[in-house]
Scaffold this motif. Structure first.
Motif, PDB file in Angstrom:
ATOM      1  N   MET A   1      13.367  18.539   0.791  1.00  0.00           N
ATOM      2  CA  MET A   1      13.391  19.131  -0.538  1.00  0.00           C
ATOM      3  C   MET A   1      14.776  19.734  -0.769  1.00  0.00           C
ATOM      4  SD  MET A   1      10.890  21.959  -2.322  1.00  0.00           S
ATOM      5  CE  MET A   1      10.437  22.758  -0.834  1.00  0.00           C
ATOM      6  N   PRO A   2      15.391  19.457  -1.907  1.00  0.00           N
ATOM      7  CA  PRO A   2      16.715  20.002  -2.193  1.00  0.00           C
ATOM      8  C   PRO A   2      16.684  21.509  -2.393  1.00  0.00           C
ATOM      9  CG  PRO A   2      16.049  18.402  -3.878  1.00  0.00           C
ATOM     10  CD  PRO A   2      14.905  18.578  -2.932  1.00  0.00           C
ATOM     11  N   ASP A   3      17.779  22.133  -2.075  1.00  0.00           N
ATOM     12  CA  ASP A   3      17.926  23.570  -2.251  1.00  0.00           C
ATOM     13  C   ASP A   3      18.045  23.878  -3.737  1.00  0.00           C
ATOM     14  OD1 ASP A   3      18.141  26.149  -1.331  1.00  0.00           O
ATOM     15  OD2 ASP A   3      20.296  26.045  -1.124  1.00  0.00           O
ATOM     16  N   ASP A   4      17.412  24.933  -4.194  1.00  0.00           N
ATOM     17  CA  ASP A   4      17.438  25.315  -5.606  1.00  0.00           C
ATOM     18  C   ASP A   4      18.517  26.364  -5.821  1.00  0.00           C
ATOM     19  OD1 ASP A   4      17.036  26.103  -8.212  1.00  0.00           O
ATOM     20  OD2 ASP A   4      14.910  26.529  -7.971  1.00  0.00           O
ATOM     21  N   PRO A   5      19.644  25.990  -6.469  1.00  0.00           N
ATOM     22  CA  PRO A   5      20.730  26.955  -6.657  1.00  0.00           C
ATOM     23  C   PRO A   5      20.401  28.089  -7.610  1.00  0.00           C
ATOM     24  CG  PRO A   5      21.228  24.910  -7.793  1.00  0.00           C
ATOM     25  CD  PRO A   5      19.956  24.684  -7.004  1.00  0.00           C
ATOM     26  N   LYS A   6      19.281  28.018  -8.307  1.00  0.00           N
ATOM     27  CA  LYS A   6      18.895  29.092  -9.220  1.00  0.00           C
ATOM     28  C   LYS A   6      18.242  30.249  -8.473  1.00  0.00           C
ATOM     29  CE  LYS A   6      18.383  25.951 -13.043  1.00  0.00           C
ATOM     30  NZ  LYS A   6      17.464  25.149 -13.818  1.00  0.00           N
ATOM     31  N   LYS A   7      17.768  29.991  -7.272  1.00  0.00           N
ATOM     32  CA  LYS A   7      17.156  31.048  -6.470  1.00  0.00           C
ATOM     33  C   LYS A   7      18.236  31.735  -5.655  1.00  0.00           C
ATOM     34  CE  LYS A   7      12.690  28.842  -6.045  1.00  0.00           C
ATOM     35  NZ  LYS A   7      11.693  28.303  -5.127  1.00  0.00           N
ATOM     36  N   THR A   8      18.080  33.019  -5.477  1.00  0.00           N
ATOM     37  CA  THR A   8      19.055  33.753  -4.669  1.00  0.00           C
ATOM     38  C   THR A   8      18.558  33.865  -3.241  1.00  0.00           C
ATOM     39  OG1 THR A   8      18.086  35.912  -5.075  1.00  0.00           O
ATOM     40  CG2 THR A   8      19.741  35.138  -6.661  1.00  0.00           C
ATOM     41  N   ALA A   9      19.441  34.223  -2.368  1.00  0.00           N
ATOM     42  CA  ALA A   9      19.099  34.391  -0.960  1.00  0.00           C
ATOM     43  C   ALA A   9      18.678  35.827  -0.674  1.00  0.00           C
ATOM     44  CB  ALA A   9      20.286  33.998  -0.101  1.00  0.00           C
ATOM     45  N   GLU A  10      18.386  36.570  -1.718  1.00  0.00           N
ATOM     46  CA  GLU A  10      18.121  37.993  -1.592  1.00  0.00           C
ATOM     47  C   GLU A  10      17.087  38.328  -0.523  1.00  0.00           C
ATOM     48  OE1 GLU A  10      18.294  41.196  -4.921  1.00  0.00           O
ATOM     49  OE2 GLU A  10      16.438  40.085  -5.089  1.00  0.00           O
ATOM     50  N   ASP A  11      16.030  37.539  -0.419  1.00  0.00           N
ATOM     51  CA  ASP A  11      14.976  37.844   0.531  1.00  0.00           C
ATOM     52  C   ASP A  11      15.125  37.094   1.843  1.00  0.00           C
ATOM     53  OD1 ASP A  11      13.686  39.619  -1.207  1.00  0.00           O
ATOM     54  OD2 ASP A  11      12.751  37.961  -2.261  1.00  0.00           O
ATOM     55  N   ALA A  12      16.156  36.310   1.962  1.00  0.00           N
ATOM     56  CA  ALA A  12      16.362  35.518   3.170  1.00  0.00           C
ATOM     57  C   ALA A  12      16.751  36.402   4.346  1.00  0.00           C
ATOM     58  CB  ALA A  12      17.427  34.464   2.919  1.00  0.00           C
ATOM     59  N   LYS A  13      16.395  35.945   5.516  1.00  0.00           N
ATOM     60  CA  LYS A  13      16.757  36.680   6.728  1.00  0.00           C
ATOM     61  C   LYS A  13      17.853  35.977   7.505  1.00  0.00           C
ATOM     62  CE  LYS A  13      12.330  38.889   7.114  1.00  0.00           C
ATOM     63  NZ  LYS A  13      11.153  39.151   7.896  1.00  0.00           N
ATOM     64  N   VAL A  14      18.249  34.799   7.006  1.00  0.00           N
ATOM     65  CA  VAL A  14      19.333  34.063   7.654  1.00  0.00           C
ATOM     66  C   VAL A  14      20.348  33.642   6.606  1.00  0.00           C
ATOM     67  CG1 VAL A  14      17.948  33.224   9.579  1.00  0.00           C
ATOM     68  CG2 VAL A  14      18.109  31.865   7.507  1.00  0.00           C
ATOM     69  N   ILE A  15      21.579  33.533   7.037  1.00  0.00           N
ATOM     70  CA  ILE A  15      22.666  33.132   6.148  1.00  0.00           C
ATOM     71  C   ILE A  15      22.955  31.660   6.375  1.00  0.00           C
ATOM     72  CG2 ILE A  15      25.122  33.422   5.654  1.00  0.00           C
ATOM     73  CD1 ILE A  15      24.759  36.367   6.474  1.00  0.00           C
TER      74      ILE A  15
END
Length: 58
Positions: A1-15
């Motif tokens: 599944m392609p990454d959605d550039p409209k979503k932010t990484a705000e809740d992500a735990k990895v960079i």
């Protein structure tokens, strides 16, 4: 599944350094240059917490 550039990484735990929009988002979120961000990930891994701590020491 392609990454959605409209979503932010705000809740992500990895960079992720794979997508340009994520690099840009993390640069702003961590107040770092791309070079600083890449160096931090290279030194301590992709963990947001570890990268924050690494950048804080610099």
């Amino acid at each position: 599944m392609p990454d959605d550039p409209k979503k932010t990484a705000e809740d992500a735990k990895v960079i992720s350094l794979e997508e340009p929009h994520e690099i840009q988002w993390w640069r702003k979120a961590l107040n770092a240059t791309e070079a600083e961000l890449r160096a931090a990930v290279h030194q301590v891994g992709h963990s947001v917490q570890a990268v924050r701590e690494y950048l804080a020491k610099k």
